[in-house]
Design a protein around this motif. Sequence first.
Motif, PDB file in Angstrom:
ATOM      1  N   PRO A  88    -140.152 -21.187  -6.171  1.00 28.58           N
ATOM      2  CA  PRO A  88    -141.283 -20.783  -7.017  1.00 28.58           C
ATOM      3  C   PRO A  88    -142.206 -19.760  -6.339  1.00 28.58           C
ATOM      4  O   PRO A  88    -142.729 -18.864  -6.986  1.00 28.58           O
ATOM      5  CB  PRO A  88    -142.034 -22.094  -7.246  1.00 28.58           C
ATOM      6  N   GLU A  89    -142.375 -19.907  -4.999  1.00 27.28           N
ATOM      7  CA  GLU A  89    -143.268 -19.001  -4.258  1.00 27.28           C
ATOM      8  C   GLU A  89    -142.823 -17.557  -4.364  1.00 27.28           C
ATOM      9  O   GLU A  89    -143.612 -16.626  -4.227  1.00 27.28           O
ATOM     10  CB  GLU A  89    -143.325 -19.403  -2.771  1.00 27.28           C
ATOM     11  N   LYS A  90    -141.525 -17.374  -4.602  1.00 34.63           N
ATOM     12  CA  LYS A  90    -140.974 -16.031  -4.740  1.00 34.63           C
ATOM     13  C   LYS A  90    -141.667 -15.285  -5.891  1.00 34.63           C
ATOM     14  O   LYS A  90    -141.813 -14.069  -5.880  1.00 34.63           O
ATOM     15  CB  LYS A  90    -139.461 -16.159  -4.988  1.00 34.63           C
ATOM     16  N   ALA A  91    -142.090 -16.059  -6.895  1.00 34.10           N
ATOM     17  CA  ALA A  91    -142.776 -15.458  -8.046  1.00 34.10           C
ATOM     18  C   ALA A  91    -144.078 -14.793  -7.607  1.00 34.10           C
ATOM     19  O   ALA A  91    -144.425 -13.699  -8.075  1.00 34.10           O
ATOM     20  CB  ALA A  91    -143.073 -16.533  -9.101  1.00 34.10           C
ATOM     21  N   LEU A  92    -144.771 -15.443  -6.686  1.00 39.29           N
ATOM     22  CA  LEU A  92    -146.042 -14.883  -6.209  1.00 39.29           C
ATOM     23  C   LEU A  92    -145.813 -13.557  -5.490  1.00 39.29           C
ATOM     24  O   LEU A  92    -146.498 -12.562  -5.750  1.00 39.29           O
ATOM     25  CB  LEU A  92    -146.682 -15.847  -5.209  1.00 39.29           C
ATOM     26  N   LEU A  93    -144.828 -13.554  -4.584  1.00 37.48           N
ATOM     27  CA  LEU A  93    -144.549 -12.323  -3.834  1.00 37.48           C
ATOM     28  C   LEU A  93    -144.078 -11.224  -4.776  1.00 37.48           C
ATOM     29  O   LEU A  93    -144.453 -10.063  -4.630  1.00 37.48           O
ATOM     30  CB  LEU A  93    -143.485 -12.561  -2.763  1.00 37.48           C
ATOM     31  N   LEU A  95    -144.833 -10.880  -7.981  1.00 37.64           N
ATOM     32  CA  LEU A  95    -145.980 -10.372  -8.748  1.00 37.64           C
ATOM     33  C   LEU A  95    -146.839  -9.449  -7.887  1.00 37.64           C
ATOM     34  O   LEU A  95    -147.213  -8.358  -8.305  1.00 37.64           O
ATOM     35  CB  LEU A  95    -146.833 -11.538  -9.262  1.00 37.64           C
ATOM     36  N   ARG A  96    -147.126  -9.880  -6.665  1.00 38.31           N
ATOM     37  CA  ARG A  96    -147.953  -9.055  -5.779  1.00 38.31           C
ATOM     38  C   ARG A  96    -147.299  -7.698  -5.543  1.00 38.31           C
ATOM     39  O   ARG A  96    -147.946  -6.655  -5.639  1.00 38.31           O
ATOM     40  CB  ARG A  96    -148.142  -9.766  -4.431  1.00 38.31           C
ATOM     41  N   GLY A  97    -146.012  -7.739  -5.220  1.00 36.58           N
ATOM     42  CA  GLY A  97    -145.296  -6.495  -4.910  1.00 36.58           C
ATOM     43  C   GLY A  97    -145.174  -5.593  -6.135  1.00 36.58           C
ATOM     44  O   GLY A  97    -145.513  -4.414  -6.092  1.00 36.58           O
ATOM     45  N   LEU A 105    -158.703 -10.561  -1.839  1.00 34.58           N
ATOM     46  CA  LEU A 105    -160.065 -10.940  -1.452  1.00 34.58           C
ATOM     47  C   LEU A 105    -160.208 -12.446  -1.542  1.00 34.58           C
ATOM     48  O   LEU A 105    -159.994 -13.030  -2.602  1.00 34.58           O
ATOM     49  CB  LEU A 105    -161.107 -10.306  -2.380  1.00 34.58           C
ATOM     50  N   ARG A 106    -160.563 -13.052  -0.419  1.00 33.52           N
ATOM     51  CA  ARG A 106    -160.733 -14.510  -0.396  1.00 33.52           C
ATOM     52  C   ARG A 106    -162.109 -14.863   0.165  1.00 33.52           C
ATOM     53  O   ARG A 106    -162.276 -14.997   1.368  1.00 33.52           O
ATOM     54  CB  ARG A 106    -159.630 -15.153   0.435  1.00 33.52           C
ATOM     55  N   PRO A 107    -163.061 -15.010  -0.715  1.00 29.51           N
ATOM     56  CA  PRO A 107    -164.392 -15.375  -0.244  1.00 29.51           C
ATOM     57  C   PRO A 107    -164.404 -16.824   0.230  1.00 29.51           C
ATOM     58  O   PRO A 107    -163.792 -17.684  -0.401  1.00 29.51           O
ATOM     59  CB  PRO A 107    -165.281 -15.212  -1.484  1.00 29.51           C
ATOM     60  N   VAL A 134    -160.453 -10.259   3.753  1.00 28.85           N
ATOM     61  CA  VAL A 134    -159.701  -9.223   3.036  1.00 28.85           C
ATOM     62  C   VAL A 134    -158.323  -9.180   3.679  1.00 28.85           C
ATOM     63  O   VAL A 134    -158.152  -8.723   4.804  1.00 28.85           O
ATOM     64  CB  VAL A 134    -160.396  -7.851   3.140  1.00 28.85           C
ATOM     65  N   ARG A 135    -157.350  -9.679   2.945  1.00 29.86           N
ATOM     66  CA  ARG A 135    -155.995  -9.824   3.472  1.00 29.86           C
ATOM     67  C   ARG A 135    -155.088  -8.757   2.859  1.00 29.86           C
ATOM     68  O   ARG A 135    -155.053  -8.617   1.635  1.00 29.86           O
ATOM     69  CB  ARG A 135    -155.495 -11.228   3.103  1.00 29.86           C
ATOM     70  N   GLU A 136    -154.340  -8.053   3.719  1.00 31.96           N
ATOM     71  CA  GLU A 136    -153.332  -7.113   3.219  1.00 31.96           C
ATOM     72  C   GLU A 136    -152.253  -7.957   2.549  1.00 31.96           C
ATOM     73  O   GLU A 136    -151.848  -8.981   3.071  1.00 31.96           O
ATOM     74  CB  GLU A 136    -152.770  -6.292   4.382  1.00 31.96           C
ATOM     75  N   ILE A 141    -144.965  -8.676   7.606  1.00 28.35           N
ATOM     76  CA  ILE A 141    -143.774  -9.513   7.797  1.00 28.35           C
ATOM     77  C   ILE A 141    -143.320 -10.184   6.489  1.00 28.35           C
ATOM     78  O   ILE A 141    -142.152 -10.535   6.329  1.00 28.35           O
ATOM     79  CB  ILE A 141    -144.061 -10.553   8.909  1.00 28.35           C
ATOM     80  N   TYR A 142    -144.232 -10.324   5.526  1.00 26.32           N
ATOM     81  CA  TYR A 142    -143.849 -10.906   4.239  1.00 26.32           C
ATOM     82  C   TYR A 142    -142.845 -10.020   3.497  1.00 26.32           C
ATOM     83  O   TYR A 142    -142.061 -10.512   2.700  1.00 26.32           O
ATOM     84  CB  TYR A 142    -145.081 -11.096   3.347  1.00 26.32           C
ATOM     85  N   PHE A 143    -142.964  -8.722   3.720  1.00 28.95           N
ATOM     86  CA  PHE A 143    -142.121  -7.794   2.972  1.00 28.95           C
ATOM     87  C   PHE A 143    -141.160  -7.018   3.874  1.00 28.95           C
ATOM     88  O   PHE A 143    -140.381  -6.215   3.401  1.00 28.95           O
ATOM     89  CB  PHE A 143    -142.995  -6.815   2.159  1.00 28.95           C
ATOM     90  N   GLY A 246    -153.851 -13.003   7.625  1.00 27.16           N
ATOM     91  CA  GLY A 246    -154.791 -13.298   6.540  1.00 27.16           C
ATOM     92  C   GLY A 246    -154.440 -14.592   5.826  1.00 27.16           C
ATOM     93  O   GLY A 246    -155.313 -15.334   5.375  1.00 27.16           O
ATOM     94  N   ASP A 247    -153.153 -14.859   5.718  1.00 26.75           N
ATOM     95  CA  ASP A 247    -152.713 -16.124   5.110  1.00 26.75           C
ATOM     96  C   ASP A 247    -153.282 -17.283   5.916  1.00 26.75           C
ATOM     97  O   ASP A 247    -153.860 -18.231   5.369  1.00 26.75           O
ATOM     98  CB  ASP A 247    -151.181 -16.163   5.111  1.00 26.75           C
ATOM     99  N   ILE A 248    -153.149 -17.194   7.216  1.00 29.11           N
ATOM    100  CA  ILE A 248    -153.565 -18.292   8.096  1.00 29.11           C
ATOM    101  C   ILE A 248    -155.090 -18.387   8.170  1.00 29.11           C
ATOM    102  O   ILE A 248    -155.674 -19.456   7.967  1.00 29.11           O
ATOM    103  CB  ILE A 248    -152.956 -18.080   9.502  1.00 29.11           C
TER     104      ILE A 248
HETATM  105  C1  IPM Z   1    -151.185 -18.033  -0.239  1.00 34.18           C
HETATM  106  C2  IPM Z   1    -149.961 -18.898  -0.159  1.00 34.18           C
HETATM  107  C3  IPM Z   1    -148.753 -18.011  -0.361  1.00 34.18           C
HETATM  108  C4  IPM Z   1    -148.710 -17.000   0.766  1.00 34.18           C
HETATM  109  C5  IPM Z   1    -147.409 -18.752  -0.460  1.00 34.18           C
HETATM  110  C6  IPM Z   1    -147.458 -19.845  -1.497  1.00 34.18           C
HETATM  111  C7  IPM Z   1    -146.283 -17.801  -0.721  1.00 34.18           C
HETATM  112  O1  IPM Z   1    -149.935 -19.580   1.036  1.00 34.18           O
HETATM  113  O2  IPM Z   1    -151.385 -17.374  -1.277  1.00 34.18           O
HETATM  114  O3  IPM Z   1    -151.941 -18.011   0.728  1.00 34.18           O
HETATM  115  O4  IPM Z   1    -148.215 -17.303   1.868  1.00 34.18           O
HETATM  116  O5  IPM Z   1    -149.178 -15.890   0.562  1.00 34.18           O
END
Ligand code: IPM
Length: 356
Positions: A88-93, A95-97, A105-107, A134-136, A141-143, A246-248
């Motif tokens: 399912p997470e593949k959907a997020l990547l 959509l973003r891409g 932006l993550r306040p 502000v996360r790229e 490495i995600y892409f 930025g994820d972390i």
């Molecule tokens: C986030 C999530 C996602 C990411 C996952 C679900 C792919 O952790 O939006 O922070 O790693 O970007």
Amino acid sequence: MKFHIATIPGDGIGPDIVEQTLLVLKKIGEKFGHTFTFTETLAGGIAIDQVGEPLPQETLTICKNSDAVLLGAVGGPKWDTLPGDQRPEKALLGLRGELGLFANLRPALLYEPLKEACTLRSDLVEGGLDLMVVRELTGGIYFGERGRRQGKYGEEAYDTEAYSKPEVERIARVAFEIALKRNKRVTSVDKANILESSRLWRAVVEEVAQDYPEVELNHLYVDNAAMQLVRNPKQFDVLVTTNMFGDILSDEASMITGSIGMLPSASLGKNSLGMYEPIHGSAPDIAGQDKANPLATILSGAMMLRHSFQLEEEARAIESAVIKVLEQGYRTGDIMSVGMKQVGTTEMGQLVQENL
Ligand code: IPM
Ligand code: MG
């Protein structure tokens, strides 16, 4: 004005929290004279179950033809054993891409009525906490190239971190522009003592900073940044960093506010089409039970009004309504504390509408 919004309820509590957000947006429309139309579409685990893939082409088309996308959450244990590119997470990547949403932006905001929930000693967050990560979002490495190969010790796996100058430049600009509207401080986070991609990152951020003399820039290595966030979070205003860092760091920043269920996010590209979602996950254990906290999604709706539709007053109306409801003592289970009144998802949504 008229706006078309693609909605992706997704999995777990996604449908519960998106439903309440749409009601809040409708109410905003009535109050301020706008028409919001909603087109619901599939992504994530539910899309795997119904049409066999996490991000159907039709979903992408609907999103591309909209003014903004509102997403609930995707994923759950049911799909955890699928191969990486079918999850399912593949959907997020995807959509973003595909939507070119390079800026996330993550306040991380400590709401005054919720300050007890903060996990840090109260003197460290005296006077509140308000920082913006502000996360790229479409590089690194995600892409990057990944795969398996035969190495010296047999099969090995690799993922690649790579950044181009234009990718760094555009995300740095987003961070500086945001800082201009805030406390005019940018901290760029990298690992330039080790990574070549980080050395380029740092040099490009320095270059962009030349265009923003009124903004103060500093650089931190990511390990130090992670430490500083819990040592003295108030030193930060805007943090800008790579996709993975930025994820972390955004999880860390949100958790120190104590209310991960409260925090919204915006993913933006070079035009006004953006995707808005709560930063929390799909919480399958409480799905469909009227228990989820809808506030992060409702606040994501506010970010949508601000960033995609330029409706600042309307965005603030939602944010103040949320604060009022908290001041009145209403809490969902995740932010419940003694002496407060516990409510479910629907009632929380209604309370926000009533306070608009
Ligand atoms: C986030 C999530 C996602 C990411 C996952 C679900 C792919 O952790 O939006 O922070 O790693 O970007
Ligand atoms: Mg994450």
